[in-house]
Design a protein around this motif. Structure first.
Motif, short mmCIF file in Angstrom:
data_model
loop_
_atom_site.label_atom_id
_atom_site.label_comp_id
_atom_site.label_asym_id
_atom_site.label_seq_id
_atom_site.Cartn_x
_atom_site.Cartn_y
_atom_site.Cartn_z
N LEU A 14 24.26 -5.89 6.13
CA LEU A 14 24.01 -6.69 4.95
C LEU A 14 22.72 -7.47 5.14
CD1 LEU A 14 27.60 -8.06 4.26
CD2 LEU A 14 26.47 -6.06 3.26
N VAL A 15 21.87 -7.46 4.12
CA VAL A 15 20.61 -8.20 4.16
C VAL A 15 20.65 -9.29 3.10
CG1 VAL A 15 19.19 -6.41 5.23
CG2 VAL A 15 19.53 -6.35 2.77
N PHE A 16 20.18 -10.48 3.46
CA PHE A 16 20.29 -11.65 2.60
C PHE A 16 18.92 -12.19 2.23
CE2 PHE A 16 24.06 -11.35 5.23
CZ PHE A 16 25.08 -11.49 4.29
N PHE A 17 18.85 -12.75 1.02
CA PHE A 17 17.58 -13.22 0.47
C PHE A 17 17.74 -14.57 -0.21
CE2 PHE A 17 17.84 -8.65 0.38
CZ PHE A 17 16.68 -8.26 1.02
N ARG A 18 16.64 -15.31 -0.23
CA ARG A 18 16.52 -16.53 -1.04
C ARG A 18 15.49 -16.18 -2.12
NH1 ARG A 18 16.30 -18.57 4.31
NH2 ARG A 18 18.16 -19.78 4.79
N THR A 19 15.96 -16.02 -3.36
CA THR A 19 15.07 -15.60 -4.44
C THR A 19 14.92 -16.70 -5.48
OG1 THR A 19 16.86 -14.61 -5.73
CG2 THR A 19 15.74 -13.19 -4.13
N LEU A 20 13.97 -16.53 -6.35
CA LEU A 20 13.73 -17.43 -7.49
C LEU A 20 13.55 -18.88 -7.06
CD1 LEU A 20 16.38 -15.86 -9.89
CD2 LEU A 20 13.92 -15.38 -9.80
N VAL A 28 22.15 -10.56 -2.06
CA VAL A 28 22.53 -9.75 -0.90
C VAL A 28 22.40 -8.28 -1.25
CG1 VAL A 28 25.00 -9.73 -1.49
CG2 VAL A 28 24.29 -9.39 0.88
N GLY A 29 22.08 -7.49 -0.25
CA GLY A 29 22.02 -6.04 -0.41
C GLY A 29 22.53 -5.38 0.86
N MET A 30 22.57 -4.05 0.85
CA MET A 30 23.00 -3.31 2.03
C MET A 30 21.85 -2.42 2.49
SD MET A 30 26.16 -0.63 2.56
CE MET A 30 27.36 -1.87 2.15
N TYR A 31 21.49 -2.56 3.75
CA TYR A 31 20.41 -1.76 4.33
C TYR A 31 20.83 -0.29 4.36
CZ TYR A 31 16.62 -0.46 7.46
OH TYR A 31 15.51 0.12 8.00
N VAL A 32 19.92 0.60 3.95
CA VAL A 32 20.23 2.03 3.92
C VAL A 32 19.33 2.85 4.85
CG1 VAL A 32 21.26 1.99 1.62
CG2 VAL A 32 18.81 2.44 1.86
N GLN A 36 14.59 0.29 3.62
CA GLN A 36 15.06 0.16 2.25
C GLN A 36 16.48 -0.38 2.22
OE1 GLN A 36 14.53 4.06 0.51
NE2 GLN A 36 12.44 3.54 -0.08
N PHE A 37 16.83 -1.01 1.07
CA PHE A 37 18.18 -1.52 0.88
C PHE A 37 18.62 -1.24 -0.55
CE2 PHE A 37 15.51 -4.88 -0.66
CZ PHE A 37 16.25 -5.57 -1.61
N ILE A 38 19.92 -1.23 -0.76
CA ILE A 38 20.50 -1.04 -2.08
C ILE A 38 21.06 -2.37 -2.55
CG2 ILE A 38 22.75 -0.32 -1.16
CD1 ILE A 38 22.91 1.69 -3.49
N TYR A 55 10.61 -8.70 -1.54
CA TYR A 55 11.80 -8.96 -0.72
C TYR A 55 11.45 -9.33 0.72
CZ TYR A 55 14.63 -7.83 -4.68
OH TYR A 55 15.21 -7.88 -5.92
N ASP A 56 10.30 -8.92 1.19
CA ASP A 56 9.85 -9.34 2.52
C ASP A 56 9.65 -10.85 2.55
OD1 ASP A 56 8.80 -9.07 5.21
OD2 ASP A 56 6.82 -9.34 4.33
N THR A 57 9.03 -11.39 1.52
CA THR A 57 8.73 -12.83 1.50
C THR A 57 9.97 -13.68 1.23
OG1 THR A 57 8.09 -12.79 -0.82
CG2 THR A 57 6.35 -12.44 0.79
N HIS A 58 11.06 -13.06 0.77
CA HIS A 58 12.28 -13.80 0.46
C HIS A 58 13.44 -13.47 1.41
CE1 HIS A 58 9.89 -14.19 -3.18
NE2 HIS A 58 10.54 -15.32 -3.33
N TYR A 59 13.15 -12.67 2.42
CA TYR A 59 14.16 -12.24 3.40
C TYR A 59 14.71 -13.46 4.16
CZ TYR A 59 16.15 -9.51 7.26
OH TYR A 59 16.98 -8.95 8.19
N ALA A 60 16.04 -13.54 4.26
CA ALA A 60 16.66 -14.69 4.93
C ALA A 60 17.46 -14.30 6.17
CB ALA A 60 17.58 -15.43 3.95
#
Length: 66
Positions: A14-20, A28-32, A36-38, A55-60
């Motif tokens: 699971l990959v997590f982000f801080r967006t907006l 959250v997304g799932m690494y594939v 890449q993630f879905i 998504y690189d700049t918002h990766y948590a």
């Protein structure tokens, strides 16, 4: 889950982000694999995206849950 370094991501993590401009994790997304993630996008539905760019700049961080 167990924290995972970005360099150690595996499909299913699971990959997590801080967006907006949020200071909290709010996406959250799932690494594939292959950097890449879905995830679910309110405008486009389920999509596969690159971890580069926006998504690189918002990766948590990431977690492995299994």
């Amino acid at each position: 889950g167990t924290p995972v370094a970005r360099s150690e991501l595996q499909p299913g993590d699971l990959v997590f982000f801080r967006t907006l401009g949020s200071s909290s994790i709010n996406h959250v997304g799932m690494y594939v694999g292959n950097n890449q993630f879905i995830h679910a996008n309110i405008e486009r539905g389920i999509t596969v995206m690159s971890l580069d760019g926006y998504y690189d700049t918002h990766y948590a961080g990431a977690r492995r849950v299994f």
